[in-house]
Structures are given as structure tokens and as C-alpha cells.
Design a protein around this motif. Sequence first.
Motif, PDB file in Angstrom:
ATOM      1  N   ARG A 181       0.776  -1.238   0.000  1.00 21.41           N
ATOM      2  CA  ARG A 181       0.000   0.000   0.000  1.00 21.41           C
ATOM      3  C   ARG A 181       0.809   1.290   0.000  1.00 21.41           C
ATOM      4  NH1 ARG A 181      -4.293  -0.744   4.849  1.00 21.41           N
ATOM      5  NH2 ARG A 181      -5.107  -2.781   4.277  1.00 21.41           N
ATOM      6  N   CYS A 182       2.006   1.252   0.540  1.00 24.54           N
ATOM      7  CA  CYS A 182       2.709   2.492   0.854  1.00 24.54           C
ATOM      8  C   CYS A 182       3.904   2.800  -0.023  1.00 24.54           C
ATOM      9  CB  CYS A 182       3.192   2.465   2.306  1.00 24.54           C
ATOM     10  SG  CYS A 182       1.886   2.140   3.484  1.00 24.54           S
ATOM     11  N   LEU A 183       4.524   1.797  -0.581  1.00 23.97           N
ATOM     12  CA  LEU A 183       5.788   1.976  -1.292  1.00 23.97           C
ATOM     13  C   LEU A 183       5.558   2.245  -2.768  1.00 23.97           C
ATOM     14  CD1 LEU A 183       8.924   1.822  -1.220  1.00 23.97           C
ATOM     15  CD2 LEU A 183       8.682  -0.628  -1.706  1.00 23.97           C
ATOM     16  N   LYS A 184       6.141   3.332  -3.247  1.00 23.40           N
ATOM     17  CA  LYS A 184       6.143   3.674  -4.679  1.00 23.40           C
ATOM     18  C   LYS A 184       7.599   3.640  -5.122  1.00 23.40           C
ATOM     19  CE  LYS A 184       1.750   5.160  -4.668  1.00 23.40           C
ATOM     20  NZ  LYS A 184       0.996   4.066  -4.140  1.00 23.40           N
ATOM     21  N   ASP A 194       4.460   6.277   1.767  1.00 30.32           N
ATOM     22  CA  ASP A 194       3.369   7.036   2.390  1.00 30.32           C
ATOM     23  C   ASP A 194       2.729   6.162   3.463  1.00 30.32           C
ATOM     24  OD1 ASP A 194       1.237   8.578   3.132  1.00 30.32           O
ATOM     25  OD2 ASP A 194       0.205   8.480   1.204  1.00 30.32           O
ATOM     26  N   LEU A 195       3.276   6.224   4.676  1.00 31.10           N
ATOM     27  CA  LEU A 195       2.795   5.346   5.743  1.00 31.10           C
ATOM     28  C   LEU A 195       1.439   5.747   6.301  1.00 31.10           C
ATOM     29  CD1 LEU A 195       6.037   4.335   7.635  1.00 31.10           C
ATOM     30  CD2 LEU A 195       4.607   2.957   6.145  1.00 31.10           C
ATOM     31  N   THR A 232      -1.103   3.928   8.857  1.00 32.33           N
ATOM     32  CA  THR A 232      -1.350   4.450  10.207  1.00 32.33           C
ATOM     33  C   THR A 232      -2.753   5.030  10.358  1.00 32.33           C
ATOM     34  OG1 THR A 232      -0.352   6.599   9.693  1.00 32.33           O
ATOM     35  CG2 THR A 232       1.101   4.899  10.632  1.00 32.33           C
ATOM     36  N   LEU A 233      -3.405   5.362   9.250  1.00 30.38           N
ATOM     37  CA  LEU A 233      -4.773   5.888   9.314  1.00 30.38           C
ATOM     38  C   LEU A 233      -5.817   4.828   8.959  1.00 30.38           C
ATOM     39  CD1 LEU A 233      -4.151   9.433   7.794  1.00 30.38           C
ATOM     40  CD2 LEU A 233      -4.450   8.820  10.205  1.00 30.38           C
ATOM     41  N   ASP A 234      -5.396   3.576   8.930  1.00 28.94           N
ATOM     42  CA  ASP A 234      -6.269   2.439   8.648  1.00 28.94           C
ATOM     43  C   ASP A 234      -6.452   1.652   9.954  1.00 28.94           C
ATOM     44  OD1 ASP A 234      -7.354   0.189   6.800  1.00 28.94           O
ATOM     45  OD2 ASP A 234      -5.748  -0.789   7.942  1.00 28.94           O
ATOM     46  N   GLN A 279      14.679  -3.882   3.829  1.00 30.83           N
ATOM     47  CA  GLN A 279      13.879  -5.053   4.220  1.00 30.83           C
ATOM     48  C   GLN A 279      12.505  -5.052   3.549  1.00 30.83           C
ATOM     49  OE1 GLN A 279      14.281  -4.056   8.477  1.00 30.83           O
ATOM     50  NE2 GLN A 279      14.999  -6.169   8.751  1.00 30.83           N
ATOM     51  N   ILE A 280      12.105  -3.903   3.041  1.00 33.30           N
ATOM     52  CA  ILE A 280      10.777  -3.799   2.418  1.00 33.30           C
ATOM     53  C   ILE A 280      10.866  -3.960   0.909  1.00 33.30           C
ATOM     54  CG2 ILE A 280       8.829  -2.246   2.033  1.00 33.30           C
ATOM     55  CD1 ILE A 280       9.433  -1.172   4.878  1.00 33.30           C
ATOM     56  N   LEU A 281      11.985  -3.519   0.335  1.00 31.44           N
ATOM     57  CA  LEU A 281      12.140  -3.582  -1.132  1.00 31.44           C
ATOM     58  C   LEU A 281      12.141  -5.011  -1.658  1.00 31.44           C
ATOM     59  CD1 LEU A 281      14.777  -0.790  -1.695  1.00 31.44           C
ATOM     60  CD2 LEU A 281      12.365  -0.727  -2.297  1.00 31.44           C
TER      61      LEU A 281
END
Length: 180
Positions: free
Chosen positions: A13-16, A36-37, A41-43, A178-180
Motif C-alpha cells: 500500500r505504501c511503497l512507490k 506514504d505510511l 497508520t490511518l487504517d 527489508q521492504i524492497l
Amino acid sequence: MLAERLRSLIAQRCLKVAEEPIFKLSSGKLSKYYIDLKQITLDPEGAYITGKLMYEMVREFRPDGVGGLTLGADPIAYAVSFVSYMDGYPIKPFVVRKEPKGHGMGKQVEGLLKEGDRVAVVEDVITTGSSSLKAVEACRREGLEVIGIFAIVDREEGGQENINKEGLELYSLFKLSQIL
């Protein structure tokens, strides 16, 4: 496992990612990666998982408060506060305005804290650490003892080193690699 679920949500959801550095960061730098976390954080699910994992990270330091520079830190602080209350060790959330309030008491740090309280400064994404260090400076002016900076993602672009120069440690749930 909650950490793996959060890592997966961030990746989905967050990584572009772009071929060339086209994303302008708050530091002013251009990057090939944008995170865009607030998409997490707003979910409701993301807020719960973030609150639980960040609480587990800060709990051992026994802070009185948790917060940081508005807006990225706000939902994290509220989630940690809620989870901490449910665990029987309530940690008060606080908000650091970008500038001191222009009226009333002129406060920059809002929350139910008092001089001498120990606080954890939280951040969604750390790049250079400048936003977090601005929050640290405001907290110290209020007489709060900053015990460290705690982030969801460290972009591994100098934030750790800049934070260490100020005599603080950076703790993160994930490194960008670690996310890529």
C-alpha cells in the motif's frame, strides 16, 4: 506474525518505486522511493498493528509519553497510547507542532506531560532525521527527557548518523532494504 503483516502492508500500500529519482522528500532530496505510511497508520488494522509493534519497541524504555512532529507521528502516538493502556501501562500521547502556537500559551508541545517526563519521539519514516530532531529540540525546551527516536521505516539515508550525533539512538521496525 504482526511484523510480517505490517511489512507486507507497507510493501503493498505504501511503497512507490520509480526508475529515476522523481519523488521529492520533505528533506528536499529526490528519491526513487516514496513511502506514504499514512496509508497504514490511518487504517484500523494498520493502526492496531503499528501501535502494538511500536509499543513493544518503546515499552522497555518505560516512557511517560510518546509523540513527535505532526502529522506523521500523530496516529502512531495515539495507537501506541491506546495499546499501552490496554496492556496496563498507559503512555500519554503528545503532539509537537511545526512552530510554536501563535496565541494562547504559545506551546509547541501539546499533551499531558510535565517537566522531567521521559518521552519516546516517534516517526513514520526517517530519511535524514531532521523532522525527528526538530521534535527532540522542542521536547527538550519543555524540559522533557528524550529517550530515543522510534520509527516505522528507516530509509537508511543518514538519519541514524544524524540522530547519533545528537546523543540519541534510532530504533526502527524496518529498514527500507527489508521492504524492497
